[in-house]
Write an enzyme that holds these catalytic residues in place. Structure first.
Site, PDB file in Angstrom:
ATOM      1  N   ASP A 127      -1.184   7.034   6.245  1.00  0.00           N
ATOM      2  CA  ASP A 127      -2.335   6.198   5.932  1.00  0.00           C
ATOM      3  C   ASP A 127      -2.542   5.233   7.102  1.00  0.00           C
ATOM      4  O   ASP A 127      -1.749   4.323   7.314  1.00  0.00           O
ATOM      5  CB  ASP A 127      -2.072   5.439   4.634  1.00  0.00           C
ATOM      6  CG  ASP A 127      -3.197   4.478   4.271  1.00  0.00           C
ATOM      7  OD1 ASP A 127      -4.180   4.375   5.026  1.00  0.00           O
ATOM      8  OD2 ASP A 127      -3.084   3.822   3.215  1.00  0.00           O
ATOM      9  N   TRP A 136       0.811  -1.213   0.000  1.00  0.00           N
ATOM     10  CA  TRP A 136       0.000   0.000   0.000  1.00  0.00           C
ATOM     11  C   TRP A 136       0.847   1.267   0.000  1.00  0.00           C
ATOM     12  O   TRP A 136       0.414   2.312  -0.494  1.00  0.00           O
ATOM     13  CB  TRP A 136      -0.993  -0.021   1.157  1.00  0.00           C
ATOM     14  CG  TRP A 136      -1.992  -1.114   0.943  1.00  0.00           C
ATOM     15  CD1 TRP A 136      -2.133  -2.264   1.673  1.00  0.00           C
ATOM     16  CD2 TRP A 136      -2.953  -1.195  -0.118  1.00  0.00           C
ATOM     17  NE1 TRP A 136      -3.124  -3.048   1.133  1.00  0.00           N
ATOM     18  CE2 TRP A 136      -3.645  -2.427   0.036  1.00  0.00           C
ATOM     19  CE3 TRP A 136      -3.294  -0.356  -1.174  1.00  0.00           C
ATOM     20  CZ2 TRP A 136      -4.656  -2.826  -0.836  1.00  0.00           C
ATOM     21  CZ3 TRP A 136      -4.302  -0.761  -2.048  1.00  0.00           C
ATOM     22  CH2 TRP A 136      -4.975  -1.979  -1.865  1.00  0.00           C
ATOM     23  N   LYS A 164     -12.007  -1.144   7.814  1.00  0.00           N
ATOM     24  CA  LYS A 164     -11.201  -2.037   8.664  1.00  0.00           C
ATOM     25  C   LYS A 164     -11.687  -1.936  10.106  1.00  0.00           C
ATOM     26  O   LYS A 164     -12.271  -2.875  10.637  1.00  0.00           O
ATOM     27  CB  LYS A 164      -9.720  -1.658   8.597  1.00  0.00           C
ATOM     28  CG  LYS A 164      -9.205  -1.237   7.241  1.00  0.00           C
ATOM     29  CD  LYS A 164      -9.047  -2.390   6.282  1.00  0.00           C
ATOM     30  CE  LYS A 164      -8.351  -1.935   5.000  1.00  0.00           C
ATOM     31  NZ  LYS A 164      -8.175  -3.035   4.043  1.00  0.00           N
TER      32      LYS A 164
END
Length: 366
Positions: free
Chosen positions: A177, A102, A201
């Site tokens: 992030d 990511w 999440k």
């Protein structure tokens, strides 16, 4: 009701109490006679939901007053492109520390807009570590320094000690992030210029993201962009510049309220530490039948990738785990193997059940 233990990395398991409340309010939100998803986002009912959600999130995360909170459509990948458009001048450098899939994705999103500088990367060791801070090559005039706080696929996490080690960045704001670790333990928001993440999440359902931005950063001109891509415009309209994903926002609010009722981030930090310790102990104590390849000091509490000693056993492991009520354990295609995600809504009983299954599977196939 029979529910399985869902170890999905996202969209991920949601608290049962939240799902039950959403079910009960689906047709009639608090006596209005209509669902919240049917009501105008500018009406008093949804405005109440939006205001309460922001207030609760500020309480949960101890967000200082000099930080704005935006609720935005899409996920973290969308924000990764927008942060460059909003906070970097054309051609300005932006520094990225890459610790997994990511992080690489975040870098990809900004390459059309900034001089993207890989300040450090652990790709050479398969993303099993965080590069030592002395090795980072930072740009003195960078618009920001970006990290991925928790790598959902590779299972590498920045914790307090690693954040402390970043130290002085010469006035360059730190952007992070936090999609897969936000609200999992106390976080000092004030050390960041911007914290953002997709909700799917720990915070709620897919389709909405949260951006927490230090207000002085809005003074930056950024780059030419459409109004819909301008964070300042979203802020001026209280995240309602256009019709927001109101159902997702509502569910996010219910999830945040549930976390507060359960004891807040301090309580979830304790729960998450216990869950992660249980699973890593089972992996490390298996004599090599299972293995996790991430450096112990940077192992994620949220996402635990692991491998069986013989990959031909993978299919049987997944099939038998599903039959035992343990689903979504297949590793991401970028890494393979297995992955168990231990977000706030995953009860400790789920990890206990997984560990028991793993030990039984090893006894039968070891």
């Amino acid at each position: 009701m029979s529910r399985v233990h869902n170890f999905s990395a996202g969209p991920a398991t949601l608290p049962l109490a939240v799902l039950e409340q959403a079910r009960d309010e689906m047709l009639d939100w608090r006596g209005v006679g209509a669902s919240i998803v049917e009501l105008s986002h500018r009406g008093p009912e949804f405005m109440q939901v939006a205001a309460q959600t922001e207030s609760d999130l500020r309480t949960l995360l101890s967000i200082p007053d000099d930080y704005a909170v935006l609720f935005l459509s899409g996920g973290a990948t969308t924000q990764q492109a927008l942060l460059a458009l909003n906070f970097a001048a054309p051609g300005q450098a932006a520094d990225y520390v890459i610790t997994g899939h990511w992080g690489k994705t975040a870098l990809k999103q900004v390459k059309p807009y900034v001089q993207a500088n890989v300040a450090a990367s652990s790709e050479a060791d398969g993303f099993r570590s965080i590069p030592p801070r002395p090795d980072w090559q930072l740009s003195p005039d960078a618009a920001y320094l970006h990290i991925t706080a928790n790598e959902t696929i590779h299972g590498v996490e920045f914790r307090d000690a690693h954040l402390d080690a970043i130290g002085d960045t010469g006035g360059v704001p730190l952007f992070a992030d936090f999609s897969s670790s936000i609200a999992s333990e106390p976080l000092d928001i004030a050390r960041f210029g911007m914290v953002y993440g997709g909700a799917q999440k720990n915070l709620g359902p897919v389709g909405i993201s949260v951006a927490i931005v230090r207000r002085d950063l809005f003074e930056r001109a950024g780059q030419p962009r459409a109004d819909i891509f301008d964070y300042r415009s979203h802020l001026a309209k209280e995240s309602m510049l256009n019709t927001p994903p109101s159902w997702n926002w509502y569910l996010l609010g219910l999830t945040v309220k549930w976390m507060l009722d359960e004891g807040g981030v301090e309580e979830f930090a304790r729960r998450n530490a216990r869950k992660a310790a249980l699973l890593y102990a089972a992996i490390d104590g298996s004599g090599g039948f299972y293995r996790n390849e991430v450096d112990a000091a940077v192992r994620s509490r949220m996402n635990v990738p692991f491998f069986l000693h013989d990959a031909t056993l993978d299919k049987g492991f997944l099939e038998q785990a599903k039959a035992a009520g343990l689903i979504s354990l297949k590793g991401h295609r970028a890494l393979g193997g297995m992955r168990a995600s231990l977000y706030n809504a995953m009860p400790e009983a789920g990890v206990v059940a997984l560990v028991a299954f793993m030990r039984d599977f090893q006894q039968r196939h070891g």
